[in-house]
Write an enzyme that holds these catalytic residues in place. Structure first.
Site, PDB file in Angstrom:
ATOM      1  N   GLY A   9       9.013 -54.246  17.901  1.00  0.00           N
ATOM      2  CA  GLY A   9       9.386 -55.586  17.839  1.00  0.00           C
ATOM      3  C   GLY A   9       8.628 -56.428  17.244  1.00  0.00           C
ATOM      4  O   GLY A   9       7.602 -56.303  16.674  1.00  0.00           O
ATOM      5  N   SER A  12       4.536 -56.987  17.722  1.00  0.00           N
ATOM      6  CA  SER A  12       3.886 -55.781  18.373  1.00  0.00           C
ATOM      7  C   SER A  12       2.781 -55.243  17.969  1.00  0.00           C
ATOM      8  O   SER A  12       2.013 -54.497  18.772  1.00  0.00           O
ATOM      9  CB  SER A  12       5.154 -54.713  18.250  1.00  0.00           C
ATOM     10  OG  SER A  12       5.451 -54.366  17.073  1.00  0.00           O
ATOM     11  N   GLY A  13       2.385 -55.574  16.566  1.00  0.00           N
ATOM     12  CA  GLY A  13       1.051 -54.726  16.073  1.00  0.00           C
ATOM     13  C   GLY A  13       1.451 -53.747  15.068  1.00  0.00           C
ATOM     14  O   GLY A  13       0.763 -53.105  14.805  1.00  0.00           O
ATOM     15  N   LYS A  14       2.866 -53.743  14.635  1.00  0.00           N
ATOM     16  CA  LYS A  14       3.109 -52.596  13.870  1.00  0.00           C
ATOM     17  C   LYS A  14       2.495 -52.761  12.448  1.00  0.00           C
ATOM     18  O   LYS A  14       2.204 -51.590  11.888  1.00  0.00           O
ATOM     19  CB  LYS A  14       4.836 -52.817  13.877  1.00  0.00           C
ATOM     20  CG  LYS A  14       5.664 -53.470  13.325  1.00  0.00           C
ATOM     21  CD  LYS A  14       7.030 -53.484  13.384  1.00  0.00           C
ATOM     22  CE  LYS A  14       7.587 -54.701  13.132  1.00  0.00           C
ATOM     23  NZ  LYS A  14       7.322 -55.941  13.548  1.00  0.00           N
ATOM     24  N   ALA A  33       6.220 -55.201  -0.784  1.00  0.00           N
ATOM     25  CA  ALA A  33       6.733 -56.262   0.097  1.00  0.00           C
ATOM     26  C   ALA A  33       8.318 -56.392   0.027  1.00  0.00           C
ATOM     27  O   ALA A  33       8.676 -56.653  -1.279  1.00  0.00           O
ATOM     28  CB  ALA A  33       6.013 -57.628  -0.039  1.00  0.00           C
ATOM     29  N   HIS A  49      -0.920 -62.662   4.961  1.00  0.00           N
ATOM     30  CA  HIS A  49      -0.903 -61.213   4.928  1.00  0.00           C
ATOM     31  C   HIS A  49      -1.519 -60.657   3.894  1.00  0.00           C
ATOM     32  O   HIS A  49      -2.483 -59.809   3.801  1.00  0.00           O
ATOM     33  CB  HIS A  49       0.602 -60.430   5.069  1.00  0.00           C
ATOM     34  CG  HIS A  49       1.151 -60.612   6.199  1.00  0.00           C
ATOM     35  ND1 HIS A  49       0.955 -59.926   7.258  1.00  0.00           N
ATOM     36  CD2 HIS A  49       2.219 -61.388   6.682  1.00  0.00           C
ATOM     37  CE1 HIS A  49       1.656 -60.072   8.229  1.00  0.00           C
ATOM     38  NE2 HIS A  49       2.323 -60.906   8.049  1.00  0.00           N
ATOM     39  N   ARG A  53      -5.428 -58.213   3.437  1.00  0.00           N
ATOM     40  CA  ARG A  53      -5.235 -56.795   3.132  1.00  0.00           C
ATOM     41  C   ARG A  53      -6.555 -56.609   2.318  1.00  0.00           C
ATOM     42  O   ARG A  53      -6.895 -55.332   2.115  1.00  0.00           O
ATOM     43  CB  ARG A  53      -3.803 -56.611   2.209  1.00  0.00           C
ATOM     44  CG  ARG A  53      -2.771 -56.342   2.985  1.00  0.00           C
ATOM     45  CD  ARG A  53      -1.593 -55.796   2.221  1.00  0.00           C
ATOM     46  NE  ARG A  53      -1.314 -56.759   1.324  1.00  0.00           N
ATOM     47  CZ  ARG A  53      -0.168 -57.766   1.303  1.00  0.00           C
ATOM     48  NH1 ARG A  53       0.175 -57.777   2.421  1.00  0.00           N
ATOM     49  NH2 ARG A  53       0.171 -58.291   0.398  1.00  0.00           N
TER      50      ARG A  53
END
Length: 168
Positions: A9, A12-14, A33, A49, A53
């Site tokens: 979700g 969620s940390g996915k 992306a 983001h 990385r």
């Protein structure tokens, strides 16, 4: 080759988990992306983001042509991360594209990928039923997409509260 679908979700940390899986592979990494910077908030998210990385990563943008981007990235990278399939679906729906041929093409690209591949997707079917027909169609198509991709990959992980649960 190892292909992993990471579901979860919002917040969620996915994505963090998916990035860690890709970074476990030595060498060059390509981040595909699917998001588009259509407003200031999304532009800030994308920039954050990219900073997270680091220098091993190169970024390719593929808001619609995802299967082709995976094929190209596999030629130059040691591992590929796609984030995220749900935004890709949204882009396709907004472009009024035929979805099933795109889903099929994506699954073929996943199956043919000669490098480790990690794909991120939102699990949107756990909440309330959307009150609009577009919302219900999006939820249903996301579920169909996730099922097809899960059937294609070698591994699937569900992330909740930052905790990964292996599904496959």
């Amino acid at each position: 080759m190892t292909c992993t679908l990471v579901l979860g979700g919002a917040r969620s940390g996915k994505s963090r988990h998916a990035q860690a899986l890709a970074e476990a592979v030595p060498g060059r990494l390509v981040y595909i992306a699917t998001a588009q910077a259509l407003d200031d908030e999304m532009e800030a998210r994308i920039a954050r983001h990219r900073e997270d990385r680091g220098p091993r990563w190169s970024t390719r943008e593929a808001p619609v042509e995802l299967a082709e981007a995976i094929e190209r990235a596999a030629e130059e990278a040691d591992a590929v991360l796609v984030d995220c399939l749900t935004l890709w679906l949204s882009n396709l729906m907004m472009a009024d594209a035929a979805l099933q041929p795109r889903f099929d093409g994506l699954c073929r690209a996943i199956a043919a990928c000669p490098k480790p591949l990690v794909l991120v997707a939102n699990e949107v079917g756990l909440g309330i039923v959307p009150d609009t027909s577009l919302g219900r169609r999006f939820r249903d198509e996301a579920g169909r997409l996730n099922q097809q991709v899960a059937a294609t990959v070698t591994h699937a992980v569900f992330v909740a509260a930052g905790l990964p649960l292996t599904l496959k």
